[in-house]
Write a protein that holds these residues in place. Sequence first.
Motif, short mmCIF file in Angstrom:
data_model
loop_
_atom_site.label_atom_id
_atom_site.label_comp_id
_atom_site.label_asym_id
_atom_site.label_seq_id
_atom_site.Cartn_x
_atom_site.Cartn_y
_atom_site.Cartn_z
N ASN A 1 0.59 -1.16 -0.02
CA ASN A 1 -0.05 -0.06 -0.04
C ASN A 1 0.88 1.26 0.17
OD1 ASN A 1 -2.85 -1.24 0.51
ND2 ASN A 1 -1.77 -2.22 2.18
N ILE A 2 2.23 1.34 0.24
CA ILE A 2 2.93 2.32 0.49
C ILE A 2 3.01 2.87 -0.87
CG2 ILE A 2 5.14 3.30 1.09
CD1 ILE A 2 5.34 1.29 3.31
N LYS A 3 2.75 4.38 -1.21
CA LYS A 3 3.09 5.05 -2.30
C LYS A 3 4.19 5.94 -2.23
CE LYS A 3 -0.87 3.47 -4.14
NZ LYS A 3 -1.31 2.51 -3.18
N GLN A 4 4.41 6.35 -1.02
CA GLN A 4 5.61 7.27 -0.75
C GLN A 4 6.10 7.08 0.89
OE1 GLN A 4 3.90 11.11 -1.85
NE2 GLN A 4 3.16 11.47 -0.05
N ILE A 5 7.48 7.84 0.81
CA ILE A 5 7.76 7.83 2.17
C ILE A 5 8.43 9.13 2.33
CG2 ILE A 5 9.72 6.87 3.72
CD1 ILE A 5 9.45 4.27 2.36
N ALA A 6 7.83 9.87 3.46
CA ALA A 6 8.71 11.16 3.78
C ALA A 6 9.49 10.85 5.01
CB ALA A 6 7.54 12.28 4.16
N HIS A 7 10.58 11.67 5.05
CA HIS A 7 11.29 11.48 6.21
C HIS A 7 12.18 12.82 6.66
CE1 HIS A 7 15.10 11.26 3.95
NE2 HIS A 7 14.31 10.48 2.81
N SER A 8 12.64 13.08 7.79
CA SER A 8 13.60 14.15 8.28
C SER A 8 14.82 13.92 7.60
CB SER A 8 13.38 14.14 9.72
OG SER A 8 13.94 12.93 10.33
N HIS A 9 15.65 14.79 7.86
CA HIS A 9 17.12 14.72 7.60
C HIS A 9 17.81 13.35 8.15
CE1 HIS A 9 20.99 16.03 6.72
NE2 HIS A 9 21.48 15.76 7.89
N PRO A 10 18.32 12.54 7.12
CA PRO A 10 18.95 11.36 7.27
C PRO A 10 20.21 11.52 8.32
CG PRO A 10 19.45 11.66 5.14
CD PRO A 10 18.48 12.90 5.75
N ALA B 1 13.01 16.32 14.85
CA ALA B 1 13.55 15.06 15.00
C ALA B 1 14.92 15.13 14.44
CB ALA B 1 12.66 14.16 14.18
N LYS B 2 15.35 16.03 13.79
CA LYS B 2 16.44 15.99 12.91
C LYS B 2 17.67 16.29 13.70
CE LYS B 2 17.24 21.16 12.17
NZ LYS B 2 17.59 22.30 11.16
N GLU B 3 17.68 16.56 14.82
CA GLU B 3 18.97 16.43 15.60
C GLU B 3 19.16 15.05 16.18
OE1 GLU B 3 21.13 18.79 15.52
OE2 GLU B 3 19.85 20.27 14.33
N SER B 4 18.25 14.25 16.41
CA SER B 4 18.19 12.95 17.28
C SER B 4 17.78 11.86 16.62
CB SER B 4 17.21 13.38 18.54
OG SER B 4 17.60 14.55 19.26
N ILE B 5 17.03 11.87 15.67
CA ILE B 5 16.35 10.69 15.12
C ILE B 5 15.87 10.76 13.85
CG2 ILE B 5 14.23 11.09 15.93
CD1 ILE B 5 13.90 8.08 16.97
N VAL B 6 15.86 9.73 13.11
CA VAL B 6 15.15 9.82 11.70
C VAL B 6 13.75 9.54 11.95
CG1 VAL B 6 15.13 8.91 9.27
CG2 VAL B 6 17.30 8.91 10.43
N LEU B 7 12.79 10.37 11.30
CA LEU B 7 11.42 10.36 11.64
C LEU B 7 10.89 10.14 10.11
CD1 LEU B 7 8.55 10.80 12.56
CD2 LEU B 7 8.64 13.25 12.17
N ALA B 8 10.24 9.04 9.96
CA ALA B 8 9.67 8.49 8.70
C ALA B 8 8.33 8.44 8.65
CB ALA B 8 10.38 7.46 7.92
N THR B 9 7.39 8.74 7.90
CA THR B 9 5.95 8.79 7.60
C THR B 9 5.67 7.99 6.28
OG1 THR B 9 5.55 10.71 6.78
CG2 THR B 9 5.40 10.53 9.22
N ILE B 10 4.85 7.12 6.44
CA ILE B 10 4.30 6.29 5.13
C ILE B 10 2.71 6.53 4.61
CG2 ILE B 10 6.33 4.63 5.64
CD1 ILE B 10 3.88 2.70 6.64
#
Length: 367
Positions: A266-275, A318-327
């Motif tokens: 079902n995943i069409k795209q993944i958005a994420h913070s600075h890796p 999130a960008k300083e501590s973790i990668v945040l990803a939304t699907i």
Amino acid sequence: MVTVQDVCRAIEGVFPLPLQESYDNSGLQVGIPSDRVTGVLLTLDVTEQVVEEAIKKGYNFILAHHPLLFRGLKRITGATYEERAVVLALRNGIAIYAAHTNLDNHPDGLNHYWAKELGLVNLRPVLPMEGQYCKVQVYVPQSHAQKVREAMAESGWGKQGLYDVCSFTHTGEGRFRALDGANPFCGSPGEIHTEPEEAISTVVPRIFLHEGVKRIKAVHPYEEVAMDILPLETSFSSYGAGIVGDFPEEMPLEEVWNLLKSSNENIKQIAHSHPIKTKIRKVALCGGSGAFLLKHAIRANADIFITGEAKYNDYLDAKESIVLATIGHYESEMIALKCFKEVISQKFSNFALCFSERNQNPIHYIH
């Protein structure tokens, strides 16, 4: 004959309603408990189209993740899709049931199922539930104390870590006087009676409290059972919001993206913070709108937090501590239907059961 109530009990036997959050409205929302069930249609959302599909298929039980009746209805005039779905269901004898945050918070629920599909190990909640335990003390004649202990154990009471049937016993003397019309197990009406008794104390998850009380009353000899129930602030270590776990070995971030896509069509795209991390070992997950767990995922030392949706500022946080990803909310929660199928199939073999073909993502993407 399988009734609506039978299906409700099967679901709640695995995902008890007390696990839901205070704002939620899980459970039977439309339908008569005594009606015979002709089939179960599994869906994420309940819409008019899904109810029409159930009617066409001859299924009269819709099992959804998102409650249809969530905000409450003050009138039913057909003005909204919720009202029209309720009217259509009532006219056609369709039961509607929702298992929402009770599924999310369960250690074998949506997030746990998702984590297992991704191959994560060492699973635990991102945010354990608080205040979910009670201390219960039951007073019982010594002659029936063992029966009460057995009833406690059968109800899941007295489990602490890797130990079960845990309890503590005080011996003493019970004192009472039966009034006119009473039928006492011991002693005579009008006379003060003393009886050797045991006070059995144990710790009980709230989700097992109601069933355990029923079992104890069934084996307890007294007409009136003396029982103390005290809430505890102890956290529910295996139940709670989100899941955090580990890949067996460190994985490149690019492979994590590929794994997400291959495990969920079902995943069409993944958005994420600075890796900020290119190698991922510890993963936090939460289906749906899980951004409220971001700080807790960081405290859990997760390398990445994957959820359905988040706000703009969450990516900045999130960008300083973790990668945040939304699907996507829909994409992250469709796995709930697999959980439902597993529960219903195990309880009712050869039962009419299928995924909805009319359940669609309300969000559309331009590629």
